[in-house]
Design a protein around this motif. Structure first.
Motif, PDB file in Angstrom:
ATOM      1  N   LYS A 337       0.862  -1.186   0.000  1.00 38.83           N
ATOM      2  CA  LYS A 337       0.000   0.000   0.000  1.00 38.83           C
ATOM      3  C   LYS A 337       0.893   1.230   0.000  1.00 38.83           C
ATOM      4  O   LYS A 337       1.777   1.370   0.854  1.00 38.83           O
ATOM      5  CB  LYS A 337      -0.913   0.006   1.221  1.00 38.83           C
ATOM      6  CG  LYS A 337      -1.951   1.116   1.196  1.00 38.83           C
ATOM      7  CD  LYS A 337      -2.965   0.949   2.324  1.00 38.83           C
ATOM      8  CE  LYS A 337      -4.062   2.016   2.241  1.00 38.83           C
ATOM      9  NZ  LYS A 337      -5.067   1.820   3.315  1.00 38.83           N
ATOM     10  N   GLU A 339       1.091   5.627  -0.677  1.00 36.44           N
ATOM     11  CA  GLU A 339       0.486   6.939  -0.888  1.00 36.44           C
ATOM     12  C   GLU A 339       1.556   7.890  -1.404  1.00 36.44           C
ATOM     13  O   GLU A 339       2.545   8.163  -0.719  1.00 36.44           O
ATOM     14  CB  GLU A 339      -0.108   7.479   0.411  1.00 36.44           C
ATOM     15  CG  GLU A 339      -0.734   8.863   0.266  1.00 36.44           C
ATOM     16  CD  GLU A 339      -1.141   9.437   1.605  1.00 36.44           C
ATOM     17  OE1 GLU A 339      -0.393  10.278   2.132  1.00 36.44           O
ATOM     18  OE2 GLU A 339      -2.195   9.035   2.130  1.00 36.44           O
ATOM     19  N   ASN A 382      -1.929  -7.774  -5.361  1.00 37.52           N
ATOM     20  CA  ASN A 382      -2.560  -7.154  -4.193  1.00 37.52           C
ATOM     21  C   ASN A 382      -1.880  -5.831  -3.849  1.00 37.52           C
ATOM     22  O   ASN A 382      -1.273  -5.666  -2.785  1.00 37.52           O
ATOM     23  CB  ASN A 382      -2.542  -8.105  -2.988  1.00 37.52           C
ATOM     24  CG  ASN A 382      -3.395  -7.583  -1.842  1.00 37.52           C
ATOM     25  OD1 ASN A 382      -4.317  -6.801  -2.042  1.00 37.52           O
ATOM     26  ND2 ASN A 382      -3.083  -8.013  -0.621  1.00 37.52           N
ATOM     27  N   GLU A 384      -2.174  -1.524  -3.750  1.00 35.28           N
ATOM     28  CA  GLU A 384      -3.025  -0.328  -3.720  1.00 35.28           C
ATOM     29  C   GLU A 384      -2.126   0.904  -3.676  1.00 35.28           C
ATOM     30  O   GLU A 384      -1.308   1.049  -2.773  1.00 35.28           O
ATOM     31  CB  GLU A 384      -3.949  -0.340  -2.505  1.00 35.28           C
ATOM     32  CG  GLU A 384      -4.868   0.869  -2.430  1.00 35.28           C
ATOM     33  CD  GLU A 384      -5.757   0.853  -1.200  1.00 35.28           C
ATOM     34  OE1 GLU A 384      -5.751   1.855  -0.449  1.00 35.28           O
ATOM     35  OE2 GLU A 384      -6.445  -0.170  -0.976  1.00 35.28           O
ATOM     36  N   SER A 386      -2.169   5.203  -4.117  1.00 35.57           N
ATOM     37  CA  SER A 386      -2.893   6.466  -4.251  1.00 35.57           C
ATOM     38  C   SER A 386      -1.956   7.516  -4.838  1.00 35.57           C
ATOM     39  O   SER A 386      -0.918   7.835  -4.246  1.00 35.57           O
ATOM     40  CB  SER A 386      -3.406   6.927  -2.882  1.00 35.57           C
ATOM     41  OG  SER A 386      -3.959   8.225  -2.968  1.00 35.57           O
ATOM     42  N   VAL A 442      -4.805  -5.180  -8.560  1.00 38.37           N
ATOM     43  CA  VAL A 442      -4.119  -3.890  -8.438  1.00 38.37           C
ATOM     44  C   VAL A 442      -5.161  -2.770  -8.486  1.00 38.37           C
ATOM     45  O   VAL A 442      -5.944  -2.678  -9.434  1.00 38.37           O
ATOM     46  CB  VAL A 442      -3.081  -3.703  -9.559  1.00 38.37           C
ATOM     47  CG1 VAL A 442      -2.467  -2.308  -9.486  1.00 38.37           C
ATOM     48  CG2 VAL A 442      -1.997  -4.772  -9.452  1.00 38.37           C
ATOM     49  N   VAL A 443      -5.162  -1.931  -7.451  1.00 44.34           N
ATOM     50  CA  VAL A 443      -6.068  -0.784  -7.383  1.00 44.34           C
ATOM     51  C   VAL A 443      -5.231   0.484  -7.405  1.00 44.34           C
ATOM     52  O   VAL A 443      -4.369   0.695  -6.537  1.00 44.34           O
ATOM     53  CB  VAL A 443      -6.931  -0.818  -6.108  1.00 44.34           C
ATOM     54  CG1 VAL A 443      -7.832   0.411  -6.044  1.00 44.34           C
ATOM     55  CG2 VAL A 443      -7.762  -2.097  -6.051  1.00 44.34           C
ATOM     56  N   LEU A 444      -5.469   1.322  -8.404  1.00 46.88           N
ATOM     57  CA  LEU A 444      -4.764   2.592  -8.533  1.00 46.88           C
ATOM     58  C   LEU A 444      -5.766   3.724  -8.338  1.00 46.88           C
ATOM     59  O   LEU A 444      -6.759   3.816  -9.068  1.00 46.88           O
ATOM     60  CB  LEU A 444      -4.088   2.701  -9.903  1.00 46.88           C
ATOM     61  CG  LEU A 444      -3.103   1.573 -10.251  1.00 46.88           C
ATOM     62  CD1 LEU A 444      -2.480   1.828 -11.619  1.00 46.88           C
ATOM     63  CD2 LEU A 444      -2.026   1.426  -9.194  1.00 46.88           C
ATOM     64  N   LYS A 445      -5.497   4.565  -7.344  1.00 49.01           N
ATOM     65  CA  LYS A 445      -6.416   5.634  -6.989  1.00 49.01           C
ATOM     66  C   LYS A 445      -5.853   6.987  -7.425  1.00 49.01           C
ATOM     67  O   LYS A 445      -4.650   7.222  -7.345  1.00 49.01           O
ATOM     68  CB  LYS A 445      -6.657   5.638  -5.479  1.00 49.01           C
ATOM     69  CG  LYS A 445      -7.278   4.357  -4.954  1.00 49.01           C
ATOM     70  CD  LYS A 445      -7.499   4.421  -3.439  1.00 49.01           C
ATOM     71  CE  LYS A 445      -8.163   3.154  -2.935  1.00 49.01           C
ATOM     72  NZ  LYS A 445      -8.397   3.202  -1.472  1.00 49.01           N
ATOM     73  N   LYS A 469      -8.151  -2.140 -11.093  1.00 48.45           N
ATOM     74  CA  LYS A 469      -9.179  -1.126 -10.926  1.00 48.45           C
ATOM     75  C   LYS A 469      -8.575   0.271 -10.855  1.00 48.45           C
ATOM     76  O   LYS A 469      -7.469   0.455 -10.359  1.00 48.45           O
ATOM     77  CB  LYS A 469      -9.961  -1.358  -9.627  1.00 48.45           C
ATOM     78  CG  LYS A 469     -10.797  -2.619  -9.595  1.00 48.45           C
ATOM     79  CD  LYS A 469     -11.571  -2.689  -8.297  1.00 48.45           C
ATOM     80  CE  LYS A 469     -12.434  -3.936  -8.232  1.00 48.45           C
ATOM     81  NZ  LYS A 469     -13.201  -4.000  -6.962  1.00 48.45           N
ATOM     82  N   GLN A 470      -9.330   1.225 -11.363  1.00 51.35           N
ATOM     83  CA  GLN A 470      -9.025   2.636 -11.160  1.00 51.35           C
ATOM     84  C   GLN A 470     -10.120   3.234 -10.298  1.00 51.35           C
ATOM     85  O   GLN A 470     -11.308   3.030 -10.556  1.00 51.35           O
ATOM     86  CB  GLN A 470      -8.946   3.380 -12.477  1.00 51.35           C
ATOM     87  CG  GLN A 470      -8.776   4.892 -12.308  1.00 51.35           C
ATOM     88  CD  GLN A 470      -8.807   5.628 -13.622  1.00 51.35           C
ATOM     89  OE1 GLN A 470      -8.311   5.134 -14.621  1.00 51.35           O
ATOM     90  NE2 GLN A 470      -9.400   6.813 -13.627  1.00 51.35           N
ATOM     91  N   GLU A 471      -9.727   3.966  -9.267  1.00 50.42           N
ATOM     92  CA  GLU A 471     -10.702   4.588  -8.381  1.00 50.42           C
ATOM     93  C   GLU A 471     -10.331   6.055  -8.151  1.00 50.42           C
ATOM     94  O   GLU A 471      -9.205   6.477  -8.395  1.00 50.42           O
ATOM     95  CB  GLU A 471     -10.741   3.861  -7.034  1.00 50.42           C
ATOM     96  CG  GLU A 471     -11.223   2.424  -7.116  1.00 50.42           C
ATOM     97  CD  GLU A 471     -11.263   1.727  -5.768  1.00 50.42           C
ATOM     98  OE1 GLU A 471     -11.715   0.574  -5.719  1.00 50.42           O
ATOM     99  OE2 GLU A 471     -10.847   2.339  -4.766  1.00 50.42           O
TER     100      GLU A 471
END
Length: 493
Positions: A337, A339, A382, A384, A386, A442-445, A469-471
């Motif tokens: 994770k 940021e 897995n 994440e 930001s 993979v989640v990219l915010k 995912k894109q959020e």
């Protein structure tokens, strides 16, 4: 008869234990704790004596022990009790400055050596560096001066070369004039539960693990004004092998955890598990091999990074490789994770990272090989991240047409940093010259809208995207592959 034999055996065994556990107080050798008496000769005499006696522990109690270079020898252990401070002299001539990699504590070809306890090693590095600089500027010493910094003779706090069975435990190391601690071609080393607080001068790498085998860095806190945790390879015939970095926290004005920059031999079987990184001006994790080194079998698991300038930078270059082409193969980065900061993450520290690649919009994570040396078999699982977003095409622009992508320079001979290309065409990941790149969960915010797409792949042979995912804020929900093909990323892919 049997009873006598047993008593003799107990006596002999107890004698052996006593010999192995022999302890000597520093005061026995005339070592003063007043902070003003220079103890170099006395401390060295103590180390030599203990070594000649077959080994033991030199124990320092509360006080300030001023010293220049001391050479640690086989079977000698330094115990710094709570309140004991080993203080580096500010006179540059009190160090072994005519030896490459001079240091406050120096060891070469020694076995079974230890530095432990709750005490402190204080290099007084800023004063040492300024005094060295004064000697250079007056003409007494010769040095090319890089950016008005002495290139040579700045003492490290600890330097150990070709040592075996090294233990560093519990101590605080601070204010080095150069790299804080270097373990070079050492075998079977454990650095555990230490604290590094070294922002005294430039080039204060927190720890450098150079061509070592069976090395563990555990449970430690490292705050440095250069790369915090750094693996290096200086010898093309050697490599870092079987290294474990676990349960550490790193803060840096450069990179949090870095492979390189000097990478002549390479890195094999490296495990980086359950670590934290924060306030890093550059990348949370950099894996770079610009000098012909082989990088393979790398696992990064459970990494948390916040207020960092960049998440990941994987890079093959051709700088000092002398005709050898490096490689990066079989890298797994999972359970992470991150940021990414909007502003400069190391703002306010005495020696901030240099702003050398601006102006530019925020940089993505990057995987950049060479045309003839792609980065192979990398898995992100897995993850994440930001990102700040907010890129402005009117400020600096890089599109995704074939012409735009071809305009990005290769820069194979340049120093490898995530920002070296300045503007890149993606806000999340930019991948170039690679094979078999896999994204799983993979989640990219995005915190602010961005004109660029989330991922750009250029010259990538084989990739897979599972549950990507894109959020967050509005951005282009598409992947640009090979500079022309676009795939919609509305939700999962």
């Amino acid at each position: 008869m049997k009873i006598k034999l047993i008593l003799v055996m107990i006596f002999l065994y107890g004698g052996i234990l006593t010999l192995q556990a022999k302890e000597y107080n520093a005061s026995l050798f005339g070592i003063k704790s007043n902070g003003t008496t220079l103890n170099t000769t006395s401390i060295q005499k103590a180390i030599d004596f203990i070594h000649e006696q077959g080994g033991g522990t030199l124990r320092f109690y509360v006080g300030r022990y001023l010293t220049g270079t001391v050479v640690l020898k086989e079977n000698v252990h330094i115990q710094l009790e709570e309140g004991a401070i080993l203080v580096g002299s500010t006179n540059i001539y009190d160090y072994n400055i005519d030896v490459p990699n001079c240091a406050l504590i120096y060891a070469k070809d020694a076995k079974n050596i230890t530095i432990k306890g709750k005490g402190v090693i204080d290099g007084q590095g800023r004063e040492v560096a300024y005094n060295l600089l004064a000697q250079i500027q007056s003409g007494v010493l010769k040095d090319p001066l890089d950016y008005d910094r002495p290139r040579n003779r700045r003492p490290k706090a600890i330097y150990m070369r070709s040592c075996e069975n090294v233990r560093i435990h519990g101590v605080t190391i601070k204010n080095s004039a150069d790299w804080v601690q270097v373990y070079d071609q050492c075998v079977n080393t454990v650095v555990d539960s230490i604290t590094v607080d070294s922002k005294a001068f430039w080039n204060n790498d927190g720890i450098d693990i150079v061509d070592c085998r069976n090395f563990k860095l555990l449970n430690s806190f490292i705050d440095a004004s250069d790369d915090a945790i750094c693996l290096k390879s200086h010898d093309a015939t050697k490599s870092c092998e079987d290294v474990e970095i676990r349960n550490c926290t790193a803060r840096s004005s450069a990179n949090g955890i870095k492979f390189g920059t000097v990478s002549a031999g390479g890195y094999k079987r490296i495990r980086i598990i359950n670590n934290k990184v924060y306030d890093t001006f550059r990348s949370a994790l950099t894996i770079a091999t610009p000098d012909g080194g082989i990088v393979e079998d790398i696992l990064v698991d459970s990494l948390t990074a916040f207020n960092t300038g960049n998440p990941f930078y994987l890079r093959i270059g051709a700088r000092w490789n002398k005709g050898r082409i490096g490689s990066i193969n079989n890298v797994v980065i999972q359970n992470v994770k991150v940021e990414v900061a909007k502003e400069k993450p190391d703002r306010g520290y005495s020696y901030e990272g240099p702003i050398e690649d601006n102006p530019r919009n925020p940089s993505p994570s990057s995987i950049v090989g060479l045309k003839n040396a792609p980065i192979r078999n990398v898995t992100f699982r897995n993850i994440e991240i930001s990102y700040p977003g907010g890129s402005n095409p009117h400020y600096a622009y890089r599109g995704t047409s074939r012409t735009d992508l071809d305009s990005i320079p290769e820069m194979e001979a340049s120093y490898p940093e995530f920002s070296q290309f300045k503007e890149l065409p993606a806000w999340g990941f930019y991948i170039r010259h690679a094979e078999n790149i896999h994204f799983e969960g993979v989640v990219l915010k995005l915190r602010e809208p961005d004109y660029r797409p989330m991922l750009v792949l250029d010259d990538v042979n084989g990739y897979s995207l599972s549950k990507v995912k894109q959020e967050g804020a509005k951005g282009k929900k598409e992947l640009v592959a090979q500079g022309s093909k676009k795939i919609n990323l509305s939700g999962n892919t």
